[in-house]
Design an enzyme around this catalytic site. Sequence first.
Site, PDB file in Angstrom:
ATOM      1  N   PRO A  14       0.552  -1.268   0.159  1.00  0.00           N
ATOM      2  CA  PRO A  14       0.059  -0.030  -0.144  1.00  0.00           C
ATOM      3  C   PRO A  14       0.921   1.274   0.098  1.00  0.00           C
ATOM      4  O   PRO A  14       1.868   1.265   0.700  1.00  0.00           O
ATOM      5  CB  PRO A  14      -0.891   0.133   1.498  1.00  0.00           C
ATOM      6  CG  PRO A  14       0.134  -0.779   2.301  1.00  0.00           C
ATOM      7  CD  PRO A  14       1.071  -1.890   1.400  1.00  0.00           C
ATOM      8  N   MET A  15       0.692   2.150  -0.785  1.00  0.00           N
ATOM      9  CA  MET A  15       1.318   3.286  -0.809  1.00  0.00           C
ATOM     10  C   MET A  15       0.400   4.581  -0.917  1.00  0.00           C
ATOM     11  O   MET A  15      -0.353   5.082  -1.795  1.00  0.00           O
ATOM     12  CB  MET A  15       2.174   3.593  -2.119  1.00  0.00           C
ATOM     13  CG  MET A  15       3.253   2.608  -2.105  1.00  0.00           C
ATOM     14  SD  MET A  15       4.732   3.101  -1.123  1.00  0.00           S
ATOM     15  CE  MET A  15       5.261   4.715  -1.707  1.00  0.00           C
ATOM     16  N   CYS A 105       2.773   2.551   9.466  1.00  0.00           N
ATOM     17  CA  CYS A 105       2.799   4.009   8.924  1.00  0.00           C
ATOM     18  C   CYS A 105       3.316   5.138   9.460  1.00  0.00           C
ATOM     19  O   CYS A 105       2.981   5.128  10.767  1.00  0.00           O
ATOM     20  CB  CYS A 105       1.598   4.270   8.315  1.00  0.00           C
ATOM     21  SG  CYS A 105       1.487   5.929   7.591  1.00  0.00           S
ATOM     22  N   LYS A 146       1.172  -5.403   8.993  1.00  0.00           N
ATOM     23  CA  LYS A 146       2.610  -4.872   8.496  1.00  0.00           C
ATOM     24  C   LYS A 146       2.976  -4.126   9.620  1.00  0.00           C
ATOM     25  O   LYS A 146       2.201  -3.283  10.178  1.00  0.00           O
ATOM     26  CB  LYS A 146       2.012  -3.901   7.144  1.00  0.00           C
ATOM     27  CG  LYS A 146       3.394  -3.536   6.553  1.00  0.00           C
ATOM     28  CD  LYS A 146       3.221  -2.949   5.016  1.00  0.00           C
ATOM     29  CE  LYS A 146       4.551  -2.479   4.449  1.00  0.00           C
ATOM     30  NZ  LYS A 146       5.196  -1.466   4.771  1.00  0.00           N
ATOM     31  N   HIS A 175       8.610  -4.058   7.695  1.00  0.00           N
ATOM     32  CA  HIS A 175       9.483  -2.912   6.944  1.00  0.00           C
ATOM     33  C   HIS A 175      10.873  -2.809   7.907  1.00  0.00           C
ATOM     34  O   HIS A 175      10.947  -2.526   9.098  1.00  0.00           O
ATOM     35  CB  HIS A 175       8.534  -1.652   7.046  1.00  0.00           C
ATOM     36  CG  HIS A 175       9.412  -0.599   6.381  1.00  0.00           C
ATOM     37  ND1 HIS A 175       9.270  -0.477   5.059  1.00  0.00           N
ATOM     38  CD2 HIS A 175      10.312   0.314   6.847  1.00  0.00           C
ATOM     39  CE1 HIS A 175      10.139   0.828   4.818  1.00  0.00           C
ATOM     40  NE2 HIS A 175      10.878   0.991   5.634  1.00  0.00           N
ATOM     41  N   GLU A 209      13.126  -0.514   0.893  1.00  0.00           N
ATOM     42  CA  GLU A 209      14.349  -0.365   0.452  1.00  0.00           C
ATOM     43  C   GLU A 209      14.657  -1.083  -0.914  1.00  0.00           C
ATOM     44  O   GLU A 209      16.076  -1.486  -1.180  1.00  0.00           O
ATOM     45  CB  GLU A 209      15.710  -0.007   1.165  1.00  0.00           C
ATOM     46  CG  GLU A 209      16.514   0.925   0.826  1.00  0.00           C
ATOM     47  CD  GLU A 209      16.156   2.363   0.482  1.00  0.00           C
ATOM     48  OE1 GLU A 209      16.681   3.175   0.143  1.00  0.00           O
ATOM     49  OE2 GLU A 209      15.196   2.912   1.317  1.00  0.00           O
ATOM     50  N   ARG A 232       7.804   1.797  -2.847  1.00  0.00           N
ATOM     51  CA  ARG A 232       8.188   2.987  -3.508  1.00  0.00           C
ATOM     52  C   ARG A 232       9.192   2.285  -4.771  1.00  0.00           C
ATOM     53  O   ARG A 232       9.258   3.078  -5.925  1.00  0.00           O
ATOM     54  CB  ARG A 232       9.299   3.894  -2.503  1.00  0.00           C
ATOM     55  CG  ARG A 232       8.519   4.426  -1.666  1.00  0.00           C
ATOM     56  CD  ARG A 232       9.425   5.217  -0.705  1.00  0.00           C
ATOM     57  NE  ARG A 232      10.599   4.354  -0.095  1.00  0.00           N
ATOM     58  CZ  ARG A 232      11.514   4.722   0.258  1.00  0.00           C
ATOM     59  NH1 ARG A 232      12.011   5.957   0.299  1.00  0.00           N
ATOM     60  NH2 ARG A 232      12.104   3.992   0.981  1.00  0.00           N
TER      61      ARG A 232
END
Length: 336
Positions: A14-15, A105, A146, A175, A209, A232
């Site tokens: 999700p972005m 987030c 997440k 993450h 990354e 990303r």
Amino acid sequence: MNHNLPIKRILLAPMEGVLDGVVRQLLTSINEVEYCVTEFVRVTQQRLPHKTFYRLCPELYYQGKTASGTPVRVQLLGQHPQLMAENASTAIALGSYGIDINAGCPAKTVVGSEGGAYLLKDPELIYQITKQVRSAVPADKPVSVKIRLGWQDKSQCIEIADAVAQGGADEITVHGRTKEDGYNADKIDWQTIGLIKQNLTIPVIANGEIFSVLAAKQCIAQSHCQAIMLGRGILAIPNLANMIRYNHPPLSWNNTVDLLLTYAQSQLDHELAKSKPFYHSARIKQWLTYLKATYPDAMYLLQQIRTLKTQSEMINALQAYKSTVTDKNALTEYYK
């Protein structure tokens, strides 16, 4: 399949602010990914109306899949276990492939309202949210969470991950940075994801990354995960998943411009179009900020459209630009 990589699954992250239903469709049309996660559905004080879920996950109109057939998982963000469970039940009833819980987030507006990465301060709350959501969702529908490695440091990373597992989640995405690390490249820590994996029995998905095939190899080697999530990186190189899977060359700039133009021409939900008249222009500019890391021409294009606001202006500008572009793929060797 790229036999040099012991990878079983690639997922689309999700972005917030860029990866909406149209972008999910564009990316899944040129990549093989196992599933996508929506931008977050913010859960606050009530059970949300159906229109909220349809707006953020238009794939619900099509059995919870993109037009390319890729399943989509609704993401929930909130801090009240019962309300999260009730809204998870709604999302599943509407056709979501599963539920993803946002506990990672780092955005100021999100943590300021005690959501997202703020939950990392309270593993017990993560456990309660996961447990109640899992109880509200049928057993055949997956629940994932997440997280990041922690709030200020990594000292609680195992406890946080264990709270997710003990709460009954089917899998966890990690993450490889703390909330305080933000998106600083030099802070990425795939090895600690590997430590978490050693301590859990549920699948662990590595994230963070991964901007190239080389980075994917390094992430897999250090985390020992067989699944990765791209965010990303796949916005910077739109066919990154298939580069990793099949050693494909990066998408040409000309074809990337085609994606942008298709996005500019897409139709919005009527209510969203009324409330956000500059929706397309804002998101295309945001996407170009990621693309410029890979495609030098993206910076020039961004400068050309920076002052444009309306959808029609954006379409006209991209069509005019496309008529002047020749196909370029000079970055192929670098990104193998």
